[in-house]
Design a protein around this motif. Structure first.
Motif, PDB file in Angstrom:
ATOM      1  N   PRO A 164      11.604   0.411 -26.038  1.00  0.00           N
ATOM      2  CA  PRO A 164      11.621  -0.491 -27.196  1.00  0.00           C
ATOM      3  C   PRO A 164      10.273  -1.199 -27.331  1.00  0.00           C
ATOM      4  CG  PRO A 164      12.797  -1.469 -25.346  1.00  0.00           C
ATOM      5  CD  PRO A 164      12.478  -0.055 -24.947  1.00  0.00           C
ATOM      6  N   PRO A 165       9.959  -1.701 -28.521  1.00  0.00           N
ATOM      7  CA  PRO A 165       8.688  -2.406 -28.705  1.00  0.00           C
ATOM      8  C   PRO A 165       8.569  -3.568 -27.722  1.00  0.00           C
ATOM      9  CG  PRO A 165       9.738  -1.973 -30.821  1.00  0.00           C
ATOM     10  CD  PRO A 165      10.738  -1.619 -29.766  1.00  0.00           C
ATOM     11  N   GLY A 166       7.420  -3.669 -27.081  1.00  0.00           N
ATOM     12  CA  GLY A 166       7.219  -4.743 -26.115  1.00  0.00           C
ATOM     13  C   GLY A 166       5.840  -4.682 -25.496  1.00  0.00           C
ATOM     14  N   GLU A 167       5.601  -5.619 -24.584  1.00  0.00           N
ATOM     15  CA  GLU A 167       4.331  -5.687 -23.866  1.00  0.00           C
ATOM     16  C   GLU A 167       4.527  -5.068 -22.482  1.00  0.00           C
ATOM     17  OE1 GLU A 167       1.901  -6.964 -25.697  1.00  0.00           O
ATOM     18  OE2 GLU A 167       3.311  -7.486 -27.290  1.00  0.00           O
ATOM     19  N   TYR A 168       3.798  -3.998 -22.194  1.00  0.00           N
ATOM     20  CA  TYR A 168       3.955  -3.256 -20.952  1.00  0.00           C
ATOM     21  C   TYR A 168       2.687  -3.343 -20.098  1.00  0.00           C
ATOM     22  CZ  TYR A 168       8.120  -1.162 -23.098  1.00  0.00           C
ATOM     23  OH  TYR A 168       9.349  -0.964 -23.687  1.00  0.00           O
ATOM     24  N   ASP A 169       2.868  -3.240 -18.780  1.00  0.00           N
ATOM     25  CA  ASP A 169       1.758  -3.217 -17.845  1.00  0.00           C
ATOM     26  C   ASP A 169       1.636  -1.828 -17.220  1.00  0.00           C
ATOM     27  OD1 ASP A 169       1.421  -5.929 -18.323  1.00  0.00           O
ATOM     28  OD2 ASP A 169       2.652  -6.526 -16.604  1.00  0.00           O
ATOM     29  N   ILE A 170       0.424  -1.494 -16.783  1.00  0.00           N
ATOM     30  CA  ILE A 170       0.149  -0.201 -16.162  1.00  0.00           C
ATOM     31  C   ILE A 170      -0.144  -0.387 -14.675  1.00  0.00           C
ATOM     32  CG2 ILE A 170      -1.583   1.646 -15.999  1.00  0.00           C
ATOM     33  CD1 ILE A 170      -1.771   1.689 -18.982  1.00  0.00           C
ATOM     34  N   LEU A 171       0.395   0.506 -13.874  1.00  0.00           N
ATOM     35  CA  LEU A 171       0.060   0.616 -12.456  1.00  0.00           C
ATOM     36  C   LEU A 171      -0.417   2.037 -12.217  1.00  0.00           C
ATOM     37  CD1 LEU A 171       0.109  -0.059  -9.377  1.00  0.00           C
ATOM     38  CD2 LEU A 171       2.558   0.536  -9.416  1.00  0.00           C
ATOM     39  N   LEU A 172      -1.561   2.189 -11.562  1.00  0.00           N
ATOM     40  CA  LEU A 172      -2.111   3.509 -11.265  1.00  0.00           C
ATOM     41  C   LEU A 172      -2.352   3.623  -9.762  1.00  0.00           C
ATOM     42  CD1 LEU A 172      -3.237   6.174 -12.577  1.00  0.00           C
ATOM     43  CD2 LEU A 172      -5.503   5.112 -12.346  1.00  0.00           C
ATOM     44  N   GLU A 173      -1.743   4.644  -9.158  1.00  0.00           N
ATOM     45  CA  GLU A 173      -1.904   4.875  -7.724  1.00  0.00           C
ATOM     46  C   GLU A 173      -2.728   6.138  -7.491  1.00  0.00           C
ATOM     47  OE1 GLU A 173       2.193   2.997  -5.857  1.00  0.00           O
ATOM     48  OE2 GLU A 173       2.106   5.142  -6.317  1.00  0.00           O
ATOM     49  N   LEU A 174      -3.509   6.130  -6.419  1.00  0.00           N
ATOM     50  CA  LEU A 174      -4.321   7.289  -6.045  1.00  0.00           C
ATOM     51  C   LEU A 174      -3.892   7.750  -4.653  1.00  0.00           C
ATOM     52  CD1 LEU A 174      -6.807   8.940  -7.131  1.00  0.00           C
ATOM     53  CD2 LEU A 174      -8.196   7.561  -5.559  1.00  0.00           C
ATOM     54  N   TYR A 175      -3.588   9.042  -4.522  1.00  0.00           N
ATOM     55  CA  TYR A 175      -3.118   9.617  -3.262  1.00  0.00           C
ATOM     56  C   TYR A 175      -4.128  10.638  -2.733  1.00  0.00           C
ATOM     57  CZ  TYR A 175       1.512   7.558  -3.858  1.00  0.00           C
ATOM     58  OH  TYR A 175       2.559   6.672  -3.981  1.00  0.00           O
ATOM     59  N   ASP A 176      -4.289  10.653  -1.420  1.00  0.00           N
ATOM     60  CA  ASP A 176      -5.091  11.659  -0.745  1.00  0.00           C
ATOM     61  C   ASP A 176      -4.277  12.953  -0.716  1.00  0.00           C
ATOM     62  OD1 ASP A 176      -6.412  13.322   1.060  1.00  0.00           O
ATOM     63  OD2 ASP A 176      -7.001  11.673   2.373  1.00  0.00           O
ATOM     64  N   ALA A 177      -4.793  14.011  -1.328  1.00  0.00           N
ATOM     65  CA  ALA A 177      -4.049  15.271  -1.396  1.00  0.00           C
ATOM     66  C   ALA A 177      -3.935  15.956  -0.041  1.00  0.00           C
ATOM     67  CB  ALA A 177      -4.715  16.209  -2.398  1.00  0.00           C
ATOM     68  N   ASP A 178      -4.816  15.617   0.880  1.00  0.00           N
ATOM     69  CA  ASP A 178      -4.751  16.205   2.221  1.00  0.00           C
ATOM     70  C   ASP A 178      -3.624  15.602   3.055  1.00  0.00           C
ATOM     71  OD1 ASP A 178      -6.827  17.901   1.744  1.00  0.00           O
ATOM     72  OD2 ASP A 178      -8.360  16.608   2.657  1.00  0.00           O
ATOM     73  N   THR A 179      -3.466  14.288   2.958  1.00  0.00           N
ATOM     74  CA  THR A 179      -2.513  13.581   3.826  1.00  0.00           C
ATOM     75  C   THR A 179      -1.269  13.105   3.099  1.00  0.00           C
ATOM     76  OG1 THR A 179      -3.580  11.436   3.447  1.00  0.00           O
ATOM     77  CG2 THR A 179      -4.441  12.800   5.259  1.00  0.00           C
ATOM     78  N   GLU A 180      -1.271  13.162   1.754  1.00  0.00           N
ATOM     79  CA  GLU A 180      -0.151  12.666   0.939  1.00  0.00           C
ATOM     80  C   GLU A 180       0.027  11.147   1.068  1.00  0.00           C
ATOM     81  OE1 GLU A 180       1.772  14.504  -1.172  1.00  0.00           O
ATOM     82  OE2 GLU A 180       0.562  16.241  -0.714  1.00  0.00           O
ATOM     83  N   MET A 181      -0.986  10.451   1.497  1.00  0.00           N
ATOM     84  CA  MET A 181      -0.903   9.006   1.695  1.00  0.00           C
ATOM     85  C   MET A 181      -1.527   8.271   0.504  1.00  0.00           C
ATOM     86  SD  MET A 181       0.676   8.940   4.535  1.00  0.00           S
ATOM     87  CE  MET A 181       0.601   7.211   4.971  1.00  0.00           C
ATOM     88  N   LEU A 182      -0.947   7.113   0.173  1.00  0.00           N
ATOM     89  CA  LEU A 182      -1.496   6.255  -0.872  1.00  0.00           C
ATOM     90  C   LEU A 182      -2.787   5.616  -0.345  1.00  0.00           C
ATOM     91  CD1 LEU A 182      -1.246   4.766  -3.615  1.00  0.00           C
ATOM     92  CD2 LEU A 182       0.097   3.027  -2.410  1.00  0.00           C
ATOM     93  N   VAL A 183      -3.885   5.835  -1.076  1.00  0.00           N
ATOM     94  CA  VAL A 183      -5.177   5.369  -0.574  1.00  0.00           C
ATOM     95  C   VAL A 183      -5.830   4.312  -1.460  1.00  0.00           C
ATOM     96  CG1 VAL A 183      -5.662   7.470   0.722  1.00  0.00           C
ATOM     97  CG2 VAL A 183      -6.308   7.348  -1.694  1.00  0.00           C
ATOM     98  N   ALA A 184      -5.366   4.169  -2.711  1.00  0.00           N
ATOM     99  CA  ALA A 184      -5.938   3.150  -3.593  1.00  0.00           C
ATOM    100  C   ALA A 184      -5.015   2.958  -4.785  1.00  0.00           C
ATOM    101  CB  ALA A 184      -7.333   3.548  -4.066  1.00  0.00           C
ATOM    102  N   TYR A 185      -5.131   1.812  -5.435  1.00  0.00           N
ATOM    103  CA  TYR A 185      -4.347   1.559  -6.646  1.00  0.00           C
ATOM    104  C   TYR A 185      -5.016   0.460  -7.452  1.00  0.00           C
ATOM    105  CZ  TYR A 185      -2.408  -2.839  -4.847  1.00  0.00           C
ATOM    106  OH  TYR A 185      -2.259  -4.130  -4.372  1.00  0.00           O
ATOM    107  N   THR A 186      -4.636   0.396  -8.714  1.00  0.00           N
ATOM    108  CA  THR A 186      -5.060  -0.688  -9.582  1.00  0.00           C
ATOM    109  C   THR A 186      -3.901  -1.043 -10.503  1.00  0.00           C
ATOM    110  OG1 THR A 186      -6.735  -1.433 -11.185  1.00  0.00           O
ATOM    111  CG2 THR A 186      -6.024   0.856 -11.340  1.00  0.00           C
ATOM    112  N   ASP A 187      -3.770  -2.332 -10.831  1.00  0.00           N
ATOM    113  CA  ASP A 187      -2.672  -2.778 -11.691  1.00  0.00           C
ATOM    114  C   ASP A 187      -3.135  -3.929 -12.565  1.00  0.00           C
ATOM    115  OD1 ASP A 187      -2.831  -4.897  -9.954  1.00  0.00           O
ATOM    116  OD2 ASP A 187      -0.864  -4.606  -9.051  1.00  0.00           O
ATOM    117  N   ALA A 188      -2.174  -4.571 -13.218  1.00  0.00           N
ATOM    118  CA  ALA A 188      -2.503  -5.643 -14.158  1.00  0.00           C
ATOM    119  C   ALA A 188      -3.119  -6.854 -13.467  1.00  0.00           C
ATOM    120  CB  ALA A 188      -1.247  -6.060 -14.919  1.00  0.00           C
ATOM    121  N   TYR A 189      -2.864  -7.020 -12.174  1.00  0.00           N
ATOM    122  CA  TYR A 189      -3.457  -8.139 -11.441  1.00  0.00           C
ATOM    123  C   TYR A 189      -4.927  -7.878 -11.132  1.00  0.00           C
ATOM    124  CZ  TYR A 189       1.350  -9.708 -10.772  1.00  0.00           C
ATOM    125  OH  TYR A 189       2.649 -10.127 -10.976  1.00  0.00           O
TER     126      TYR A 189
END
Length: 271
Positions: A190-215
């Motif tokens: 529905p119409p509204g104000e949304y925030d984005i979260l973007l995560e970056l994963y290491d393809a070798d280890t499948e581990m979360l290595v970085a992210y950025t969000d609205a904060y």
């Protein structure tokens, strides 16, 4: 007298029923909960991105100039795309999380240097867009590293993943290796104000290595979005049932019949 009252009551009941049938009938529509549906496309170097069948492990060794050029433009054939590789990271899709759930396993090895958001497609010109794109520049301490991204959309610090990207290379602190995800909200938003979260994963280890969000980045906060099915104005259908002639003539007939009965009763009493 009892017969008179009974007759008047009967006529009144019939008239009430006829008037009720003349009332407009409005068709009611149910607002059913819609499933969330999103389509996404990926771009790099100003052209659609084609995932490679396999990616070499990350390396900190120096690459020759020919290898760097070849890898930086992702020069692979379209038929090398692997279905297994595309499905490898689907466990991230439709996962909900809050910022407090994010735990980065890498320390100062990967980071998202900058991100840019572009709002597109506002068909009904109400200020809410159904298509947006995020371009981001991810960097690493390694000369070359295979990664993939997970894109989330949410409100009030609760996010739900809408796209898991293909695997792609990032090259040290190269500013030209940006990656773009363009998403269209098809339904369920529905119409509204949304925030984005973007995560970056290491393809070798499948581990979360970085992210950025609205904060971390204000460009990812309070985006005016809505799904495509809300871009069109839908008017409710109203069905009106009308009856002519006989319906309206019944009430005067009832009154006339009542008057005749009253007169007959009065005459009988005088006789």
């Amino acid at each position: 007298m009892k017969k008179l009252l009974f007759s008047l009551t009967t006529y009144s009941a019939i008239a009430t029923i006829q008037l009720a049938l003349m009332s407009p009938v409005h068709a009611s529509t149910e607002n059913r909960a819609q499933n969330k549906n999103v389509t996404s496309n990926e771009y790099r170097y100003d052209k659609p991105f084609v995932a490679a069948e396999s990616l070499l492990p990350k390396t900190s060794g120096a690459l020759t100039s020919e290898e760097t050029i070849s890898q930086s433009v992702d020069d692979v054939e379209a038929d090398q795309q692997s279905l297994a590789k595309a499905e490898k990271h689907q466990q991230h899709l439709a996962v909900s999380k809050s910022s407090s759930d994010i735990v980065v396993s890498s320390i100062n090895e990967f980071w998202i240097y900058e991100s840019w958001v572009t709002l597109e497609q506002d068909i009904d010109y109400d200020g809410y867009h159904s298509t947006f794109s995020i371009e981001f520049d991810a960097d690493t301490i390694f000369t070359r590293a295979p990664v993939y991204a997970v894109l989330y959309l949410g409100k009030n610090d609760v996010y739900e993943s809408i796209h898991v990207s293909s695997e792609f290379y990032i090259y040290s602190e190269d500013s030209t290796d940006t990656f773009t995800i363009e998403s269209t909200l098809v339904s369920g938003y529905p119409p509204g104000e949304y925030d984005i979260l973007l995560e970056l994963y290491d393809a070798d280890t499948e581990m979360l290595v970085a992210y950025t969000d609205a904060y971390d980045d204000s460009a990812l906060a309070y985006l005016p979005l809505e799904s495509e099915n809300n871009e069109y104005v839908v008017e409710d259908t109203v069905v009106i049932v009308e009856e002519h002639g006989g319906a309206w003539s019944l009430l005067p007939l009832c009154l006339l019949g009542g008057i005749v009965l009253v007169r007959r009763t009065v005459r009988r009493r005088h006789c």
